[in-house]
Design a protein around this motif. Structure first.
Motif, PDB file in Angstrom:
ATOM      1  N   MET A   1      25.721  11.472  -0.613  1.00 16.92           N
ATOM      2  CA  MET A   1      26.391  10.947  -1.793  1.00 16.92           C
ATOM      3  C   MET A   1      25.477  11.095  -3.001  1.00 16.92           C
ATOM      4  O   MET A   1      24.279  10.838  -2.927  1.00 16.92           O
ATOM      5  N   ASN A   2      26.054  11.507  -4.104  1.00 10.37           N
ATOM      6  CA  ASN A   2      25.295  11.704  -5.334  1.00 10.37           C
ATOM      7  C   ASN A   2      24.969  10.354  -5.966  1.00 10.37           C
ATOM      8  O   ASN A   2      25.843   9.518  -6.171  1.00 10.37           O
ATOM      9  N   ASP A   3      23.697  10.143  -6.281  1.00  9.54           N
ATOM     10  CA  ASP A   3      23.278   8.871  -6.888  1.00  9.54           C
ATOM     11  C   ASP A   3      23.932   8.621  -8.235  1.00  9.54           C
ATOM     12  O   ASP A   3      23.947   7.480  -8.716  1.00  9.54           O
ATOM     13  N   GLU A  36      44.550  13.332  -4.103  1.00  9.34           N
ATOM     14  CA  GLU A  36      45.348  12.128  -4.351  1.00  9.34           C
ATOM     15  C   GLU A  36      44.455  10.952  -4.732  1.00  9.34           C
ATOM     16  O   GLU A  36      44.807  10.138  -5.595  1.00  9.34           O
ATOM     17  N   ILE A  37      43.303  10.872  -4.097  1.00  6.33           N
ATOM     18  CA  ILE A  37      42.343   9.810  -4.437  1.00  6.33           C
ATOM     19  C   ILE A  37      41.831  10.007  -5.853  1.00  6.33           C
ATOM     20  O   ILE A  37      41.725   9.051  -6.632  1.00  6.33           O
ATOM     21  N   ALA A  38      41.526  11.245  -6.204  1.00  2.00           N
ATOM     22  CA  ALA A  38      41.047  11.545  -7.557  1.00  2.00           C
ATOM     23  C   ALA A  38      42.102  11.178  -8.599  1.00  2.00           C
ATOM     24  O   ALA A  38      41.781  10.569  -9.626  1.00  2.00           O
ATOM     25  N   SER A  44      39.022  14.007 -12.070  1.00  2.00           N
ATOM     26  CA  SER A  44      39.354  15.292 -11.468  1.00  2.00           C
ATOM     27  C   SER A  44      38.846  15.351 -10.030  1.00  2.00           C
ATOM     28  O   SER A  44      37.909  14.627  -9.662  1.00  2.00           O
ATOM     29  N   LYS A  45      39.461  16.209  -9.226  1.00  2.00           N
ATOM     30  CA  LYS A  45      39.019  16.357  -7.840  1.00  2.00           C
ATOM     31  C   LYS A  45      37.602  16.894  -7.784  1.00  2.00           C
ATOM     32  O   LYS A  45      36.804  16.477  -6.934  1.00  2.00           O
ATOM     33  N   SER A  46      37.268  17.813  -8.687  1.00  2.00           N
ATOM     34  CA  SER A  46      35.916  18.382  -8.696  1.00  2.00           C
ATOM     35  C   SER A  46      34.867  17.307  -8.984  1.00  2.00           C
ATOM     36  O   SER A  46      33.766  17.334  -8.426  1.00  2.00           O
ATOM     37  N   LEU A  47      35.216  16.350  -9.847  1.00  2.00           N
ATOM     38  CA  LEU A  47      34.272  15.275 -10.144  1.00  2.00           C
ATOM     39  C   LEU A  47      34.110  14.356  -8.943  1.00  2.00           C
ATOM     40  O   LEU A  47      33.001  13.884  -8.642  1.00  2.00           O
ATOM     41  N   LEU A  48      35.196  14.103  -8.217  1.00  5.55           N
ATOM     42  CA  LEU A  48      35.108  13.286  -7.015  1.00  5.55           C
ATOM     43  C   LEU A  48      34.199  13.955  -5.984  1.00  5.55           C
ATOM     44  O   LEU A  48      33.383  13.294  -5.335  1.00  5.55           O
ATOM     45  N   PHE A  49      34.323  15.283  -5.862  1.00  7.35           N
ATOM     46  CA  PHE A  49      33.455  16.012  -4.948  1.00  7.35           C
ATOM     47  C   PHE A  49      32.018  16.084  -5.468  1.00  7.35           C
ATOM     48  O   PHE A  49      31.090  16.330  -4.703  1.00  7.35           O
ATOM     49  N   HIS A  50      31.846  15.870  -6.749  1.00  3.90           N
ATOM     50  CA  HIS A  50      30.490  15.786  -7.298  1.00  3.90           C
ATOM     51  C   HIS A  50      29.803  14.507  -6.830  1.00  3.90           C
ATOM     52  O   HIS A  50      28.601  14.506  -6.545  1.00  3.90           O
ATOM     53  N   TYR A  51      30.578  13.438  -6.727  1.00  6.81           N
ATOM     54  CA  TYR A  51      30.022  12.164  -6.277  1.00  6.81           C
ATOM     55  C   TYR A  51      29.908  12.095  -4.759  1.00  6.81           C
ATOM     56  O   TYR A  51      28.954  11.509  -4.225  1.00  6.81           O
ATOM     57  N   PHE A  52      30.884  12.655  -4.062  1.00  7.24           N
ATOM     58  CA  PHE A  52      30.905  12.628  -2.586  1.00  7.24           C
ATOM     59  C   PHE A  52      31.129  14.058  -2.096  1.00  7.24           C
ATOM     60  O   PHE A  52      32.124  14.680  -2.464  1.00  7.24           O
ATOM     61  N   LYS A  53      30.230  14.541  -1.256  1.00  9.36           N
ATOM     62  CA  LYS A  53      30.267  15.959  -0.886  1.00  9.36           C
ATOM     63  C   LYS A  53      31.498  16.337  -0.075  1.00  9.36           C
ATOM     64  O   LYS A  53      31.926  17.490  -0.098  1.00  9.36           O
ATOM     65  N   LYS A  55      35.202  14.482   2.291  1.00 10.19           N
ATOM     66  CA  LYS A  55      36.055  13.325   2.559  1.00 10.19           C
ATOM     67  C   LYS A  55      35.394  12.357   3.542  1.00 10.19           C
ATOM     68  O   LYS A  55      35.513  11.136   3.397  1.00 10.19           O
ATOM     69  N   LYS A  56      34.725  12.892   4.542  1.00  8.08           N
ATOM     70  CA  LYS A  56      34.070  12.042   5.536  1.00  8.08           C
ATOM     71  C   LYS A  56      33.031  11.140   4.881  1.00  8.08           C
ATOM     72  O   LYS A  56      32.954   9.943   5.181  1.00  8.08           O
ATOM     73  N   GLU A  57      32.249  11.694   3.969  1.00  7.51           N
ATOM     74  CA  GLU A  57      31.228  10.894   3.296  1.00  7.51           C
ATOM     75  C   GLU A  57      31.854   9.760   2.491  1.00  7.51           C
ATOM     76  O   GLU A  57      31.372   8.620   2.517  1.00  7.51           O
ATOM     77  N   LEU A  58      32.932  10.056   1.799  1.00  4.11           N
ATOM     78  CA  LEU A  58      33.629   9.023   1.026  1.00  4.11           C
ATOM     79  C   LEU A  58      34.203   7.955   1.948  1.00  4.11           C
ATOM     80  O   LEU A  58      34.060   6.756   1.689  1.00  4.11           O
ATOM     81  N   TYR A  59      34.825   8.378   3.020  1.00  2.00           N
ATOM     82  CA  TYR A  59      35.464   7.456   3.962  1.00  2.00           C
ATOM     83  C   TYR A  59      34.453   6.486   4.558  1.00  2.00           C
ATOM     84  O   TYR A  59      34.679   5.265   4.582  1.00  2.00           O
ATOM     85  N   LEU A  60      33.327   7.012   5.027  1.00  2.00           N
ATOM     86  CA  LEU A  60      32.312   6.159   5.651  1.00  2.00           C
ATOM     87  C   LEU A  60      31.616   5.278   4.615  1.00  2.00           C
ATOM     88  O   LEU A  60      31.226   4.149   4.916  1.00  2.00           O
ATOM     89  N   PHE A  61      31.485   5.788   3.393  1.00  2.00           N
ATOM     90  CA  PHE A  61      30.947   4.947   2.323  1.00  2.00           C
ATOM     91  C   PHE A  61      31.866   3.759   2.073  1.00  2.00           C
ATOM     92  O   PHE A  61      31.400   2.614   1.931  1.00  2.00           O
ATOM     93  N   LEU A  62      33.165   4.008   2.019  1.00  2.39           N
ATOM     94  CA  LEU A  62      34.125   2.928   1.775  1.00  2.39           C
ATOM     95  C   LEU A  62      34.082   1.898   2.897  1.00  2.39           C
ATOM     96  O   LEU A  62      34.177   0.695   2.649  1.00  2.39           O
ATOM     97  N   TRP A  63      33.929   2.361   4.130  1.00  2.00           N
ATOM     98  CA  TRP A  63      33.837   1.442   5.269  1.00  2.00           C
ATOM     99  C   TRP A  63      32.596   0.556   5.153  1.00  2.00           C
ATOM    100  O   TRP A  63      32.677  -0.668   5.298  1.00  2.00           O
ATOM    101  N   GLU A  64      31.446   1.175   4.914  1.00  2.00           N
ATOM    102  CA  GLU A  64      30.209   0.403   4.788  1.00  2.00           C
ATOM    103  C   GLU A  64      30.259  -0.514   3.574  1.00  2.00           C
ATOM    104  O   GLU A  64      29.727  -1.630   3.606  1.00  2.00           O
ATOM    105  N   ASN A  65      30.917  -0.061   2.535  1.00  2.00           N
ATOM    106  CA  ASN A  65      31.052  -0.883   1.331  1.00  2.00           C
ATOM    107  C   ASN A  65      31.844  -2.149   1.623  1.00  2.00           C
ATOM    108  O   ASN A  65      31.540  -3.223   1.094  1.00  2.00           O
TER     109      ASN A  65
END
Length: 204
Positions: A1-3, A36-38, A44-53, A55-65
């Motif tokens: 995940m991008n800081d 759809e999340i973006a 934008s979708k590209s910006l979302l992928f800038h923050y999270f490389k 879908k799996k990374e985003l999903y697990l981040f949301l779970w831990e969050n």
């Protein structure tokens, strides 16, 4: 995940998190597109992928969050310092209702993620769940005075029954769509009072 995600303003960061909870809670992991999340987050979708490389990374981040936010609020409400199990449960309910006001779809996401079968994420979710579940249960049960309860009660079994009933209730209401927070508070309060009548030793 991008800081850089954590350097975003709080409102923007929360919008992305809530968008993730909303989309993932409405669909399976596989059928939840990043686009759809973006869109839901207003980026934008590209910006979302800038923050999270991915879908799996985003999903697990949301779970831990979810876990981190829950522990934070339970701590602030004094749940972990309670010696009365039912007071702890009541304060926990109040804490979770506060969370739901800020993250309306978090509860539905947790239930959905727990039962997710996609091999890409299910193992990581279950391992994480075991860690947090054991942490919560051990801390709660260690402070309970068995003498407050009816003779012969199995404290661990009692706790498990109440926990599963609470989870079942949460599953039921999340399947209906939008959650009526006031009704949930009323229902949980009634459940706690019911358990107190059954399990607590009668005074005198």
């Amino acid at each position: 995940m991008n800081d850089k995600f954590f350097s975003l303003p709080t409102e923007k960061r929360q919008a992305i998190i809530n968008a993730g909870y909303r989309v993932f809670s409405q669909n399976s992991y596989k059928k939840s597109p990043m686009s759809e999340i973006a869109d839901a987050a207003g980026i934008s979708k590209s910006l979302l992928f800038h923050y999270f490389k991915n879908k799996k990374e985003l999903y697990l981040f949301l779970w831990e969050n979810c876990a981190e936010i829950t522990i934070k609020y339970l701590t602030e409400y004094g749940c972990y310092t309670q010696t009365d199990l039912f007071e702890m449960m009541y304060l926990g309910m109040k804490a979770k209702i506060n969370i739901m006001h800020q993250y309306p779809d978090m509860g539905a996401f947790v239930v959905k993620a727990f039962y997710e079968k996609d091999s890409e994420v299910c193992s990581a979710i279950q391992e994480s769940y075991k860690k947090y579940k054991n942490f919560k249960a051990s801390g709660a049960l260690a402070k309970i005075n068995p003498e407050k309860f009816v003779d012969g009660i199995d404290i661990k079994m009692m706790y498990r029954e109440m926990y599963l009933a609470s989870e079942g209730y949460l599953w039921e209401i999340t399947q209906k769509g939008s959650v009526d927070v006031e009704k949930m508070e009323k229902d949980f309060t009634e459940m706690i009072e019911f358990w107190k009548k059954i399990y607590l030793r009668k005074e005198g």
